[in-house]
Design an enzyme around this catalytic site. Structure first.
Site, PDB file in Angstrom:
ATOM      1  N   GLY A  78       1.965  -3.253   4.156  1.00 54.90           N
ATOM      2  CA  GLY A  78       3.422  -3.314   3.994  1.00 54.90           C
ATOM      3  C   GLY A  78       3.997  -3.935   5.263  1.00 54.90           C
ATOM      4  N   ASP A 267       7.645 -10.100   2.266  1.00 50.46           N
ATOM      5  CA  ASP A 267       6.861 -10.256   3.499  1.00 50.46           C
ATOM      6  C   ASP A 267       7.418 -11.352   4.389  1.00 50.46           C
ATOM      7  OD1 ASP A 267       5.012  -9.084   1.314  1.00 50.46           O
ATOM      8  OD2 ASP A 267       4.151  -8.526   3.241  1.00 50.46           O
TER       9      ASP A 267
HETATM   10  O1  MRU Z   1      -0.608  -6.697   0.925  1.00 48.16           O
HETATM   11  P1  MRU Z   1       0.451  -5.651   1.190  1.00 48.16           P
HETATM   12  O2  MRU Z   1       0.222  -4.388   0.435  1.00 48.16           O
HETATM   13  O3  MRU Z   1       0.670  -5.448   2.663  1.00 48.16           O
HETATM   14  O4  MRU Z   1       1.787  -6.317   0.607  1.00 48.16           O
HETATM   15  C1  MRU Z   1       2.979  -5.578   0.702  1.00 48.16           C
HETATM   16  C2  MRU Z   1       4.130  -6.187   0.014  1.00 48.16           C
HETATM   17  O5  MRU Z   1       4.043  -7.247  -0.584  1.00 48.16           O
HETATM   18  C3  MRU Z   1       5.448  -5.460   0.149  1.00 48.16           C
HETATM   19  O6  MRU Z   1       6.255  -5.678  -0.962  1.00 48.16           O
HETATM   20  C4  MRU Z   1       6.183  -5.936   1.409  1.00 48.16           C
HETATM   21  O7  MRU Z   1       5.335  -5.987   2.503  1.00 48.16           O
HETATM   22  C5  MRU Z   1       7.346  -5.059   1.727  1.00 48.16           C
HETATM   23  S1  MRU Z   1       6.901  -3.437   2.312  1.00 48.16           S
HETATM   24  C6  MRU Z   1       8.346  -2.775   2.920  1.00 48.16           C
END
Ligand code: MRU
Length: 389
Positions: A78, A267
């Protein structure tokens, strides 16, 4: 008393009463943030997200290398959380090098490269290193500690505000549609596991629940890493009504009028509003547009990358094919197993993110207000100097 290092990562978060994570005491400290915290030896402890929702274990991070490794392996994940862990990783580096700036600088490079897509990682590392410029020894260590805590403390406030603003939009939609129950769809996990401490996409959901609004969440499973299971874990912990759905079900539910609103995190959002988020987000945005369902992206301002003009510039992480080829879950005897799906001769491709074009986005909700997803609105609102962040 500090817990032994080897046992700390094995501690089970057992028998925790629902919704009381922030008060839960472990290793003699009160958790500062829900998904990670400094323990009383000033080392970092995180909830191991690779084991959730079936196993609840704490993972100990003592060195900058371990911080980078936990980000790479998605023990923490996240955008906001990896930014926070990166910042604490710099603090651990400062301590291990007795405040030697050049050594910390080298470590900061290693941490920055742990994952490519979420801009919050490089944002946090850059902020940390800027704050340490000109310092050395104990002064540098002290500053690294206070700055890393400040980043997460600020996220707590930012996400609360995002929750309040997003809840306002929920109420507007309910009023406009004259409904007394709202159905939200979300993809991936953008809750308190993903950023301290209310989440982004889930912050309005928690706020709505607090205000007594009748809310139900459709939770996309989010293959291949199944972050939907993390969202379901969070919503269960917080007593929010929700239903887990296959990734391909959202479009059908939208056609049937069973989705009033889509909320997702991100992200990296570029200067024109293009948004990188977990793979599959784009398809949900396209289906939402086709069905006139409002589609909002919720982010702290630190998730904007004003240096990038469009989403085509965003680096998209490619992860190991095994994440697609195998699934992991509980069997009927409550034992965790990993199982292969396609034939052993088949290979997989695993892009971890996709880019939702700005034209599919109804609005971007930040702690500084709601903005239209276009270059003019974004640059006017945030008055960013060209080519910078
Ligand atoms: O691969 P991840 O689980 O780190 O991806 C996370 C996401 O795509 C979330 O939607 C994003 O980081 C926002 S978390 C507040």
């Amino acid at each position: 008393m500090a817990k032994g290092r080897d046992t700390a990562s094995r501690i089970l978060l057992q028998n925790r009463p629902q919704g009381s994570l922030d008060e839960f005491k472990i290793t003699g400290v009160i958790m500062k943030y829900k998904a990670f915290w400094l323990n009383d030896s000033d080392e970092l402890e995180v909830i191991d997200q690779t084991l959730l929702p079936h196993e609840k274990k704490i993972h100990l991070i003592r060195t900058p290398e371990e911080a980078a490794d936990s980000i790479k392996k998605m023990i923490v994940r996240g955008a906001g959380t990896i930014g926070s862990v990166a910042a604490f990783g710099i603090y651990l580096s400062a301590k291990s090098h007795s405040g030697d700036y050049e050594s910390v600088l080298k470590d900061s490079d290693m941490i920055r490269k742990a994952r490519p897509t979420a801009v919050n990682l490089e944002w946090a590392v850059n902020r940390m290193m800027q704050s340490l410029e000109g310092l050395s020894g104990n002064d540098l260590i002290k500053k690294a500690r206070s700055e890393s805590i400040a980043i997460s403390d600020e996220d707590v406030k930012r996400t609360e505000e995002i929750g309040r603003l997003g809840c306002g939009i929920i109420k507007d939609i309910m009023k406009k549609k004259n409904i007394n129950k709202i159905n939200v769809l979300t993809h991936c996990n953008a809750g308190w596991l993903g950023i301290a401490d209310s989440g982004t996409a889930l912050a309005p959901v928690y706020e709505a629940k607090k205000q007594g609004i009748d809310i139900h969440v459709w939770v996309d499973e989010t293959r291949p890493r199944n972050q939907g299971a993390l969202t379901s874990f969070e919503l269960s912990e917080n007593g929010v009504s929700h239903t887990y759905i296959a990734d391909n079900a959202g479009g059908h539910l939208m056609q049937r009028g069973e989705v009033d609103l889509v909320l997702v995190g991100a992200d990296r959002v570029t200067g024109n509003g293009d948004t990188a988020n977990k793979i599959g987000t784009y398809l949900k945005a396209a289906a939402a547009k086709d069905n006139d369902v409002p589609f909002y992206v919720l982010i702290p301002v630190s998730t904007f990358d004003f240096k990038m003009k469009t989403g085509f510039e965003i680096p998209i992480e490619e992860r190991n094919e095994d994440e697609v080829l195998f699934v992991q879950g509980l069997d009927e005897n409550n034992e965790i197993h990993k199982l292969r799906i396609p034939p052993v001769t088949t290979h997989a491709k695993n892009p971890a993110f996709d880019v939702t074009p700005a034209r599919l986005i109804t609005g971007i909700i930040t702690e500084e207000g709601v903005v239209d997803a276009d270059e003019k609105s974004i640059s006017e609102k945030f008055k960013y100097p060209a080519g910078s962040q």
